[in-house]
Each structure stands twice: as C-alpha cells, then as structure tokens.
Design an enzyme around this catalytic site. Structure first.
Site, PDB file in Angstrom:
ATOM      1  CG  LEU A 255      -1.755  -1.314   1.374  1.00 61.94           C
ATOM      2  CD1 LEU A 255      -2.708  -1.194   2.550  1.00 61.94           C
ATOM      3  CD2 LEU A 255      -2.508  -1.668   0.104  1.00 61.94           C
ATOM      4  NE  ARG A 256       4.441   0.561  -3.888  1.00 60.96           N
ATOM      5  CZ  ARG A 256       5.344  -0.385  -4.145  1.00 60.96           C
ATOM      6  NH1 ARG A 256       6.154  -0.825  -3.190  1.00 60.96           N
ATOM      7  NH2 ARG A 256       5.444  -0.900  -5.346  1.00 60.96           N
TER       8      ARG A 256
ATOM      9  CG  ASP B  32       3.282  -9.634  -5.923  1.00 59.60           C
ATOM     10  OD1 ASP B  32       3.484  -9.056  -4.841  1.00 59.60           O
ATOM     11  OD2 ASP B  32       4.205 -10.006  -6.664  1.00 59.60           O
TER      12      ASP B  32
ATOM     13  CG  HIS C  29       5.910   1.128  -9.059  1.00 59.62           C
ATOM     14  ND1 HIS C  29       6.817   1.366  -8.060  1.00 59.62           N
ATOM     15  CD2 HIS C  29       6.004  -0.192  -9.334  1.00 59.62           C
ATOM     16  CE1 HIS C  29       7.440   0.232  -7.753  1.00 59.62           C
ATOM     17  NE2 HIS C  29       6.954  -0.721  -8.503  1.00 59.62           N
TER      18      HIS C  29
END
Lengths: 435, 328
Positions: A65-66, A307, A311
């Site tokens: 989820l960054r 997965d 980005h």
C-alpha cells in the site's frame, strides 16, 4: 448496525459446498442466515443481487500500500478503497514499508489508517527479522500483540539458513504463520528477468529457475525437520509447484500462492523492454505458466493473490535496468480470476476458493466463508460486467499494469466489510468502467 | 523493433540490427562503400548534413567509439556536440526524460547514444520528439549495431558476398552487445553459417534461438571457418567466477597460429578492439597477415557516415555519381 438482506443472488461459498441461488441475511456485522429468512427478520436495507454472484469477500495474501515510506505511489486509504471496489475485503500487507513493520508502532499506524479508510481490512504482516535484514529476529510476540496475523520476509529472503530456521521456530512458538518468498539471492545475481530467450535477445541479465527452486528446496528441508508450517508466496516456476505438491503428499504443513499475472503472462511480455511486465519473481516460460495453472487447478497452490505494487509513473518511465518491479493488481484480481473460469481452468467455485478461502486459511484468518456466524465480508459480483483496462479505469493510485488494453469481465457491484457497505461509497460514483 | 522503421519502412533510428530487412542492410553497406571512396581522397568531406546537429550522448565513457562517430559526422559537414553524461546531470539525479526534453529544446537532429543499460537507446528512441533520430552506439549487453555493420562491411570487402561464408564468433558471448548485433546483421545479410564459441559460463541461455550453432570446443568450432571474429574479454569476468584465469581462457579459447590452421586457409581474423594481447589473441595473429583489425577501424568511419546520412538524409539513397566535395 444495520440489518441487510441480499436478495436473489447466486451464492458461492466453497467452505459450505454451496453454489446455488440463495438469499443472505446479515445482522450485527455477521451472517445471520443463508437461505430462509430467520424468524422475525426485518431488513433495514435490501440489496438486489439477481443475476449476480454473492461470494465471500476476496482475501489477498500480498498487497503493498506504500504507506509509510512511499506515499507518492499509493497510500493505505486510497488503496484500501481500491481493494474494496475490487471485491477484496481483507488484504495482507507485507512488512517492507519504510520504516519496516518490525515494531508495534508501525503496525499501529497501519491499523489506525485502515480504520479511517473504512474499506478493505488491512492485515499488517510483521517482519520476520529486524529491519528485514536477515540477521536478528524481530520482536514477533510484540508484533502479534499489536495485531499482526502473520510474519513475513517481506520480499527480502533470509539468506542465512540458520537464521531462517530459528525465525521459523520462534514464529511457531507464538502460532504465527510464516510467509516466505523463495528466492536465492546469490543465484539471482541481479537478474530481473527469466534467464531464457527474452533475456538473451534483449541483453538483460537473467535469473535461472533455480533461483526459486533452490530456495524452495532449502525451506522444505527446514520444514521437514521442524514441522513448522510455512506459506510460500508468489511461486513463478512449474518445478517449485511440483516440489510443493511432493511436500504436501508427504504431509508437510506447506501452502503456497501465486500472483494472478503469473497464470496469464510469460517472459515474452518483457519483449521490447516493456517495463510494465517487470515483476519479481519474473515472468518465466510458457511451460512454467502452464505448470502453475495446473497446480492451481489441482489445489497444490491454494491461493491466488494480486501481488499489488502500485508505482508512480517515473518508476516505469525509464530504461529497464532503472525501472522498479511490480504491477498494480487490486483492480484486476477479481476479473482475471474469473477469466480462469472462462478459460475452463477452474470452476466458479474453485476460482472463488482460490481468492477467498485458500488465502484466508494461509493467513490463519476465519474469513473467506459465508457460513452463518461468520463476519459479513461479502463481494457481490456481476461476472458479466465488461470493462476495458485503461489507466483511467483503475481505482488504485498505481496505473502500472501490463493488462492495459485487455477486455475483462467481472466487477464487484457491492462489497460489504463487517456487514457495512464499503463499496460503492456514499457519493454516487460514475460507472466509469462500463464499455 | 518496429521503433527503428517509419511507416514507409525507412530507417528512422538505428537501435539494433535485429529485424532489419536485408535490402536495408545491403543499402547501408553500399552507401558506406561510396563514402569509403571519399575517405581515400585528400579532401575527405561532403556537404550532405550541412546545418544539421548531431549530439554524441555518452552515458558510458568510450573515447574510441565517440571519436569515430564525431569524425563521421564532421566528414558529412554536420555540427557535433559531445555530451559526456557519465560525469553530468543524471548522476545528479536528473531524470533521463527531463534531460532529453532539455536537449531537444536545443533543436538537434540526432542523438548518438552510448549507455551501460540494455534498452536505453530504444527507450530514448521511443521518447524523442518526432523528427529526431537516435543511433545506438552501444547499450549494455544488448546491441552495438554500427560495430556489427562495419564488421559485415569489412567481411564483404575482404571475402565478397556472405552467402557461402562460415563465420565464427569467439569469446564472451554472454556480456557482448557486439556479438548479438553481429549475429543479427550477418544472418540478416544471408551469411551461410554463424557459430558462437565459448565456455558454457560465457554463453547466454537459448542463444541458439537466434539462429547460430553453439560450440564449446574452440578447435571444432573453428573447423573450416572463413571468418573468425574475436570478442574482447573484460578482466572482471574472473571476479564473477565465470572464468578461473586469463591464462586458462587463452589456453582454451585464445586464437593462436596453431588454432588458425583449423580454419579455411584464407580465413580472416577480426576484433572490435581494443585487443587484450595474449588473452583473446596471440600477438602474432593480431599483427599477422590474416588480421583485418585496422581495416575494421577505418571502415567504421564510412559505415557510420552511411548510417547518419540514411537516418538523417530523408530519402536515404546511396549517393550516385561523384560526390560533391566541400571547397577548402
């Protein structure tokens, strides 16, 4: 808490062996009944599900989820919402955040952001080793108390087999499932594509299939001795799937998942330096893809995951060597899984099993079923809703996917998390996905 | 690799020799032939690209290759700008696309690109403004098309048409952009048989899919060859456990006078330079009568002139008749 009647849908619940038209009754966040209405049940809200599939909410074993650490690429709230819109009600969040999820404070941050999102449940996976460096054990007991359901190497394989053995044993002490990504770093040697025709043609350093099989062999040797249950994440080779099947036949406690894209694409998708097809582990040969598909059909691989790795555009708009690996997968997990049904690989019930019950069991969660008494995590799916994958069609912040331009069928028309409608939200969303 | 050709099939960029039609490859060599005559004269300059600007964009230092491109551009009367990026902005964190936009704003016509990453030249070609061409001067392990073309040109000059020839490429195939481009160029020009010779640690997997025969034994691989193309061996291959020593490599894969006897009696010996004497080649072979290594260097200028003139010259026809020379 509202009382909901899901009316007229085709209920698919592999845990109960159910696949037929049924009504579902929900109260206090749980499934009250499937079939006949309980005596005296009055619904606050009725969801018309005629012509649709009513399934357990999807459970995803790996979605980045960054946040914290790379909020330009994602964020817990937007990605958890994207997950809910994709029919996913629970996702496991690997610990390779910055800072790493090796202390309760990061786990608590994830939990509080997840609650604010009010969308899919985010289950943080604790780090297996401190800072994922593969040297010292992380404080796994504290991580469990903070709410981690499992521990993971977070895509940073533990190179030292002795450390791995001890980490597995220590995690087992606290009944924490161990999620591992099998990769031998020395054999990979910087290779980011499969060592095969495409790598040779493009002049890219390749990594052999043994990068994965050597690591699987080592992990299985440890499991054989200790009996510690483990879950192998993101298999990419046919041989690794065979090794898992052999281990399961020997009654070793091993489960495995595969990323949905590994069942559909091969090394040739990297032709012309297509950075959108740069994933880790890399796409391999058609024989590997077919072997993985077989293993999914036979149940050796019991879970299919997204997965998800969103980005920012810059991460892919550069030469291959500088590009970052991973694709944005939350939006496409459900329709691509249904594609396996259309292709005849899986029955609808089997597909639902691989994205609901299989992953829930791997994570040790009581999710993935509509059995009365269960938490009401439900995906209501229109399996025929056709849409074309375009950057604008994706709800995730990550627009990086090699499936751009694919025509898919299937989307969640409503997603319930704990008996609450998490998708569609209150604000009327334009149905931007219709073809 | 369609990025190289425009919709009319004309060469817009030169990224790789893979997939180029045979008539186009032949036209490049024919054009180089006519420039080669110019280069033999006292005034070695033609005005074909007068007023055009060519930027040598080198992300990886290479004085030799850059110099031949620079000379080729000057012989065509183009303006040349050398940008050495190895010590420039991308190392300061500037994004490659931002850098391209800035350079394009200077209204240049072509980039000659050398980069350590495979695929960098193709990436730049896909992202330059319409009307700007990219010539690949070497990208990672992927391609070095002008080297392969000058090699093919040299072979054609020395041995005539390629159809009956057996050509052996020897050495570090795994890391070699030169080898990959040679294979595509030679097969594209109809070479009879192309072999690669190397120990297994220096052979990329599935290399036979490119259409070559693979030999791990040097003596067998050289049998009857008309052309032997040696590759440069980087010293760092010892560190990666790919080879035990330069001495052992030379003993098995070095080209000696004795090994040369296996080849066709009139076989020629080539090397892209610079030669590691006593590693790839016995000095007596490197300097011997079969060696055409210096002709390769000379031919490099004519071939690069041909590529630049075709990519930038619009019609891309070989100059016919006497070429107008620049006065003074």
């Amino acid at each position: 808490m509202s009382r909901i009647h899901v009316r007229g849908g085709h209920v698919v619940d592999p845990a109960c062996g159910l696949s037929e038209p049924r009504d579902v009754y929900i109260a206090d966040g749980r499934i009250l009944a499937v079939g006949e209405a309980p005596a005296g049940f009055t619904a606050d809200r009725t969801i018309a599900a005629e012509g649709q599939v009513v399934a357990p909410g999807l459970v995803d074993t790996a979605a980045r989820l960054r946040e914290p650490g790379a909020s330009r690429k994602g964020g817990i709230i937007p990605e958890a919402q994207a997950a809910a819109a994709g029919g996913i009600t629970t996702l496991a969040y690997p610990p390779d955040t910055r800072p790493v999820m090796d202390t309760p404070s990061v786990v608590e941050l994830v939990h509080s952001r997840c609650q604010a999102a009010g969308a899919a449940r985010v289950q943080p996976l604790g780090a297996l080793t401190r800072n994922l460096e593969g040297e010292y054990l992380a404080e796994m007991a504290a991580l469990r108390d903070a709410g981690c359901v499992a521990v993971s190497d977070g895509g940073h394989p533990v190179a030292n087999a002795l450390v791995l053995r001890r980490a597995m044993d220590y995690a087992a002490t606290f009944s924490l499932p161990v999620m591992l990504t099998p990769e031998d770093p020395a054999l990979a040697e910087g290779g980011r594509v499969h060592e095969g025709e495409t790598a040779t043609r493009l002049g890219l350093p390749g990594q052999p299939a043994a990068t994965e099989t050597a690591a699987v062999g080592q992990i299985l040797a440890l499991v054989e001795e200790s009996g510690t249950p483990i879950h192998l994440g993101r298999l990419s080779t046919a041989r690794a799937a065979e090794m898992v099947a052999e281990a399961q036949r020997a009654r070793l406690p091993v489960t495995a998942d595969v990323a949905i894209h590994q069942l559909l694409l091969t090394e040739h998708n990297c032709d012309e330096y297509n950075t959108e097809a740069l994933v880790r582990p890399p796409f391999r040969t058609a024989a590997d893809r077919d072997g993985l598909r077989r293993a999914v059909a036979e149940g050796t691989i019991s879970a299919i995951c997204s997965d998800h790795q969103p980005h920012d555009p810059d991460a892919k708009a550069c030469p291959f060597a500088d590009s970052e690996a991973g694709l944005s997968g939350l939006d496409t997990l459900l329709p691509l899984a249904l594609r396996l049904v259309d292709e005849g690989l899986l029955s609808l019930a089997e597909a639902i099993h691989r994205v609901c019950l299989g992953p829930a069991r791997a994570l040790g969660l009581p999710a993935g079923t509509l059995a009365p008494g269960s938490i009401a995590d439900i995906a209501i799916i229109d399996p025929r809703a056709a849409w074309r994958v375009t950057p604008e069609s994706l709800r995730s912040r990550g627009r990086n996917t090699p499936f751009i331009g694919w025509d898919l069928a299937g989307q969640a028309t409503a997603t319930l998390v704990g008996g609450r409608v998490a998708h569609p939200g209150n604000e009327a969303e334009p149905s931007r996905r219709q073809l | 690799m369609s990025v190289q050709l425009d919709p009319q099939g004309q060469l817009r960029h030169l990224i790789n020799t893979e997939g180029l039609p045979r008539d186009l490859l032949t036209r490049i060599l024919d054009t180089a032939e006519s420039f080669s005559e110019v280069l033999g004269k006292s005034v070695k300059k033609v005005p074909l690209l007068r007023g055009r600007t060519i930027v040598n964009l080198f992300f990886e230092p290479s004085t030799r290759t850059r110099t031949t491109f620079e000379l080729a551009a000057q012989r065509l009367s183009a303006d040349v700008l050398n940008i050495d990026v190895a010590t420039s902005s991308t190392s300061k964190g500037e994004n490659l696309l931002d850098m391209l936009r800035n350079l394009e704003a200077m209204q240049c016509d072509a980039f000659v690109v050398r980069h350590a990453d495979s695929g960098a030249a193709e990436f730049i070609a896909r992202n330059v403004a319409p009307g700007v061409s990219v010539i690949n001067a070497g990208d990672g392990r992927h391609a070095h098309p002008t080297q392969a073309l000058l090699d093919a040109f040299t072979i054609r000059r020395q041995k005539g048409p390629l159809e009956p020839l057996t050509i052996a490429i020897v050495g570090d195939i795994l890391h070699s952009r030169v080898a990959r481009s040679q294979i595509h160029a030679l097969l594209g020009l109809g070479a009879g048989e192309v072999r690669v010779i190397a120990p297994r640690t220096l052979l990329p997997r599935a290399i036979e899919r490119l259409g070559v025969r693979v030999h791990e034994d040097m003596d067998a691989g050289l049998e009857g060859a008309d052309v032997v193309m040696m590759l440069r061996l980087q010293h760092e291959r010892m560190q990666g456990a790919l080879l035990p020593s330069e001495g052992e490599f030379f003993s098995r894969y070095g080209l000696t006078e004795q090994r040369l006897e296996r080849t066709h009696p009139e076989a020629i010996v080539m090397h892209p330079g610079p030669v590691n004497r006593g590693v790839e080649l016995d000095p007596r072979v490197a300097d011997g009568p079969r060696s055409v290594i210096l002709q390769q260097v000379t031919n490099g200028i004519a071939v690069r002139m041909a590529v630049m003139s075709i990519v930038l010259g619009g019609q891309g026809e070989a100059p016919t008749g006497p070429i107008e020379e620049v006065a003074g």
